[in-house]
Design a protein around this motif. Sequence first.
Motif, PDB file in Angstrom:
ATOM      1  N   PRO A  74       0.798  -1.234   0.000  1.00  0.00           N
ATOM      2  CA  PRO A  74       0.000   0.000   0.000  1.00  0.00           C
ATOM      3  C   PRO A  74       0.828   1.281   0.000  1.00  0.00           C
ATOM      4  O   PRO A  74       0.495   2.236  -0.703  1.00  0.00           O
ATOM      5  CB  PRO A  74      -0.836  -0.119   1.280  1.00  0.00           C
ATOM      6  CG  PRO A  74      -0.983  -1.590   1.476  1.00  0.00           C
ATOM      7  CD  PRO A  74       0.324  -2.178   1.022  1.00  0.00           C
ATOM      8  N   ARG A  75       1.902   1.300   0.774  1.00  0.00           N
ATOM      9  CA  ARG A  75       2.750   2.491   0.818  1.00  0.00           C
ATOM     10  C   ARG A  75       3.261   2.844  -0.579  1.00  0.00           C
ATOM     11  O   ARG A  75       3.241   4.011  -0.982  1.00  0.00           O
ATOM     12  CB  ARG A  75       3.933   2.246   1.761  1.00  0.00           C
ATOM     13  CG  ARG A  75       4.951   3.355   1.755  1.00  0.00           C
ATOM     14  CD  ARG A  75       6.243   2.960   2.482  1.00  0.00           C
ATOM     15  NE  ARG A  75       7.154   4.053   2.418  1.00  0.00           N
ATOM     16  CZ  ARG A  75       7.243   5.021   3.322  1.00  0.00           C
ATOM     17  NH1 ARG A  75       6.467   5.016   4.371  1.00  0.00           N
ATOM     18  NH2 ARG A  75       8.106   5.992   3.168  1.00  0.00           N
ATOM     19  N   SER A  76       3.686   1.830  -1.319  1.00  0.00           N
ATOM     20  CA  SER A  76       4.224   2.059  -2.663  1.00  0.00           C
ATOM     21  C   SER A  76       3.133   2.422  -3.657  1.00  0.00           C
ATOM     22  O   SER A  76       3.325   3.293  -4.501  1.00  0.00           O
ATOM     23  CB  SER A  76       4.985   0.822  -3.150  1.00  0.00           C
ATOM     24  OG  SER A  76       6.117   0.608  -2.332  1.00  0.00           O
ATOM     25  N   VAL A  77       1.992   1.750  -3.574  1.00  0.00           N
ATOM     26  CA  VAL A  77       0.908   2.008  -4.524  1.00  0.00           C
ATOM     27  C   VAL A  77       0.373   3.426  -4.337  1.00  0.00           C
ATOM     28  O   VAL A  77       0.359   4.235  -5.266  1.00  0.00           O
ATOM     29  CB  VAL A  77      -0.220   0.966  -4.383  1.00  0.00           C
ATOM     30  CG1 VAL A  77      -1.392   1.318  -5.288  1.00  0.00           C
ATOM     31  CG2 VAL A  77       0.304  -0.439  -4.701  1.00  0.00           C
ATOM     32  N   ILE A  78      -0.050   3.739  -3.135  1.00  0.00           N
ATOM     33  CA  ILE A  78      -0.648   5.053  -2.870  1.00  0.00           C
ATOM     34  C   ILE A  78       0.401   6.158  -2.979  1.00  0.00           C
ATOM     35  O   ILE A  78       0.195   7.164  -3.666  1.00  0.00           O
ATOM     36  CB  ILE A  78      -1.333   5.065  -1.490  1.00  0.00           C
ATOM     37  CG1 ILE A  78      -2.511   4.072  -1.491  1.00  0.00           C
ATOM     38  CG2 ILE A  78      -1.796   6.472  -1.121  1.00  0.00           C
ATOM     39  CD1 ILE A  78      -3.020   3.696  -0.116  1.00  0.00           C
ATOM     40  N   GLY A  79       1.525   5.971  -2.324  1.00  0.00           N
ATOM     41  CA  GLY A  79       2.581   6.978  -2.364  1.00  0.00           C
ATOM     42  C   GLY A  79       3.153   7.168  -3.749  1.00  0.00           C
ATOM     43  O   GLY A  79       3.445   8.293  -4.171  1.00  0.00           O
ATOM     44  N   LEU A 115      13.344   8.191  -3.354  1.00  0.00           N
ATOM     45  CA  LEU A 115      13.653   8.996  -2.165  1.00  0.00           C
ATOM     46  C   LEU A 115      12.606   8.838  -1.066  1.00  0.00           C
ATOM     47  O   LEU A 115      12.936   8.858   0.123  1.00  0.00           O
ATOM     48  CB  LEU A 115      13.778  10.478  -2.539  1.00  0.00           C
ATOM     49  CG  LEU A 115      15.050  10.890  -3.247  1.00  0.00           C
ATOM     50  CD1 LEU A 115      14.924  12.311  -3.797  1.00  0.00           C
ATOM     51  CD2 LEU A 115      16.241  10.793  -2.300  1.00  0.00           C
ATOM     52  N   THR A 116      11.360   8.688  -1.456  1.00  0.00           N
ATOM     53  CA  THR A 116      10.269   8.583  -0.482  1.00  0.00           C
ATOM     54  C   THR A 116       9.912   7.136  -0.153  1.00  0.00           C
ATOM     55  O   THR A 116       8.957   6.895   0.587  1.00  0.00           O
ATOM     56  CB  THR A 116       9.008   9.311  -0.999  1.00  0.00           C
ATOM     57  OG1 THR A 116       8.623   8.746  -2.257  1.00  0.00           O
ATOM     58  CG2 THR A 116       9.261  10.799  -1.155  1.00  0.00           C
ATOM     59  N   ARG A 117      10.648   6.193  -0.687  1.00  0.00           N
ATOM     60  CA  ARG A 117      10.397   4.761  -0.482  1.00  0.00           C
ATOM     61  C   ARG A 117       8.985   4.369  -0.904  1.00  0.00           C
ATOM     62  O   ARG A 117       8.304   3.596  -0.242  1.00  0.00           O
ATOM     63  CB  ARG A 117      10.659   4.350   0.978  1.00  0.00           C
ATOM     64  CG  ARG A 117      12.090   4.588   1.406  1.00  0.00           C
ATOM     65  CD  ARG A 117      12.401   4.157   2.828  1.00  0.00           C
ATOM     66  NE  ARG A 117      11.502   4.776   3.789  1.00  0.00           N
ATOM     67  CZ  ARG A 117      10.730   4.097   4.666  1.00  0.00           C
ATOM     68  NH1 ARG A 117      10.747   2.789   4.695  1.00  0.00           N
ATOM     69  NH2 ARG A 117       9.948   4.738   5.499  1.00  0.00           N
ATOM     70  N   PRO A 168      -1.467  -6.594   3.440  1.00  0.00           N
ATOM     71  CA  PRO A 168      -0.119  -6.334   2.928  1.00  0.00           C
ATOM     72  C   PRO A 168       0.942  -6.910   3.830  1.00  0.00           C
ATOM     73  O   PRO A 168       0.665  -7.367   4.942  1.00  0.00           O
ATOM     74  CB  PRO A 168      -0.055  -4.804   2.941  1.00  0.00           C
ATOM     75  CG  PRO A 168      -0.886  -4.421   4.119  1.00  0.00           C
ATOM     76  CD  PRO A 168      -1.995  -5.436   4.168  1.00  0.00           C
ATOM     77  N   ARG A 169       2.169  -6.820   3.373  1.00  0.00           N
ATOM     78  CA  ARG A 169       3.324  -7.207   4.205  1.00  0.00           C
ATOM     79  C   ARG A 169       3.657  -6.075   5.174  1.00  0.00           C
ATOM     80  O   ARG A 169       4.177  -6.326   6.239  1.00  0.00           O
ATOM     81  CB  ARG A 169       4.543  -7.529   3.336  1.00  0.00           C
ATOM     82  CG  ARG A 169       4.367  -8.760   2.503  1.00  0.00           C
ATOM     83  CD  ARG A 169       4.377  -9.982   3.384  1.00  0.00           C
ATOM     84  NE  ARG A 169       4.075 -11.176   2.617  1.00  0.00           N
ATOM     85  CZ  ARG A 169       3.316 -12.147   3.066  1.00  0.00           C
ATOM     86  NH1 ARG A 169       2.779 -12.091   4.257  1.00  0.00           N
ATOM     87  NH2 ARG A 169       3.083 -13.209   2.328  1.00  0.00           N
ATOM     88  N   TYR A 170       3.403  -4.838   4.774  1.00  0.00           N
ATOM     89  CA  TYR A 170       3.635  -3.681   5.641  1.00  0.00           C
ATOM     90  C   TYR A 170       2.833  -2.512   5.104  1.00  0.00           C
ATOM     91  O   TYR A 170       2.392  -2.500   3.961  1.00  0.00           O
ATOM     92  CB  TYR A 170       5.116  -3.316   5.730  1.00  0.00           C
ATOM     93  CG  TYR A 170       5.772  -3.033   4.398  1.00  0.00           C
ATOM     94  CD1 TYR A 170       5.717  -1.764   3.827  1.00  0.00           C
ATOM     95  CD2 TYR A 170       6.433  -4.037   3.700  1.00  0.00           C
ATOM     96  CE1 TYR A 170       6.302  -1.503   2.595  1.00  0.00           C
ATOM     97  CE2 TYR A 170       7.018  -3.785   2.472  1.00  0.00           C
ATOM     98  CZ  TYR A 170       6.941  -2.528   1.929  1.00  0.00           C
ATOM     99  OH  TYR A 170       7.512  -2.262   0.711  1.00  0.00           O
ATOM    100  N   TRP A 171       2.628  -1.519   5.955  1.00  0.00           N
ATOM    101  CA  TRP A 171       1.925  -0.288   5.576  1.00  0.00           C
ATOM    102  C   TRP A 171       2.887   0.895   5.471  1.00  0.00           C
ATOM    103  O   TRP A 171       2.783   1.688   4.569  1.00  0.00           O
ATOM    104  CB  TRP A 171       0.825   0.052   6.585  1.00  0.00           C
ATOM    105  CG  TRP A 171      -0.394  -0.797   6.436  1.00  0.00           C
ATOM    106  CD1 TRP A 171      -0.657  -1.971   7.096  1.00  0.00           C
ATOM    107  CD2 TRP A 171      -1.492  -0.569   5.555  1.00  0.00           C
ATOM    108  NE1 TRP A 171      -1.865  -2.468   6.676  1.00  0.00           N
ATOM    109  CE2 TRP A 171      -2.397  -1.638   5.741  1.00  0.00           C
ATOM    110  CE3 TRP A 171      -1.807   0.424   4.646  1.00  0.00           C
ATOM    111  CZ2 TRP A 171      -3.594  -1.724   5.036  1.00  0.00           C
ATOM    112  CZ3 TRP A 171      -3.015   0.331   3.951  1.00  0.00           C
ATOM    113  CH2 TRP A 171      -3.881  -0.732   4.146  1.00  0.00           C
ATOM    114  N   VAL A 172       3.746   1.055   6.424  1.00  0.00           N
ATOM    115  CA  VAL A 172       4.645   2.225   6.427  1.00  0.00           C
ATOM    116  C   VAL A 172       6.104   1.824   6.433  1.00  0.00           C
ATOM    117  O   VAL A 172       6.478   0.732   6.689  1.00  0.00           O
ATOM    118  CB  VAL A 172       4.391   3.162   7.620  1.00  0.00           C
ATOM    119  CG1 VAL A 172       3.049   3.831   7.436  1.00  0.00           C
ATOM    120  CG2 VAL A 172       4.451   2.448   8.929  1.00  0.00           C
TER     121      VAL A 172
END
Length: 172
Positions: A74-79, A115-117, A168-172
Amino acid sequence: MKRLGAFFGKMKGAEQAPTRPHFHDIAWSWVGGSAGIGAISLLSIISKLPMLLAPFGATCVLIFAATDSHLAQPRSVIGGYLVSALVGVIALSLLGSSPWVVALSVGTAIAAMQLTRTLHAPAGAMPLLALAPGTDALTLLPTALAGAFTLIGIGLLVNNLRRDRAYPRYWV
């Protein structure tokens, strides 16, 4: 000459292609991808906005067929969609849409996601969409985020229906 040979030698590959997934996995990927794009299509009809962006199909591949990938979290998709759409819209606003702006916008989006992972390969297309003729840059960011959140939501439902998968495996 030796360096040139070593350079080209790296291009032959060092591994075999992965084996085909089990039919069960393929069926779940089909269900997830269909449900995800179906949900976005429904939102598009309800909102009367063009929400079907081509990168969402590629996002479905990651969320439903490469679930464990860092690119599918999710972090990668949304971010990734947020960062890349912003890069494209800002570039268009400040510099126009000449070929050099388009090229540098994609490179900048990649660097900004790193840069923002929030690296998400399909989101790398957002600057191209922002700078494409006829695109409404003002609706691109909300459309990208609505689609990303929708696909994550469907991913949470479909992927976690399986006993052998946790998403997911992780959120942040």
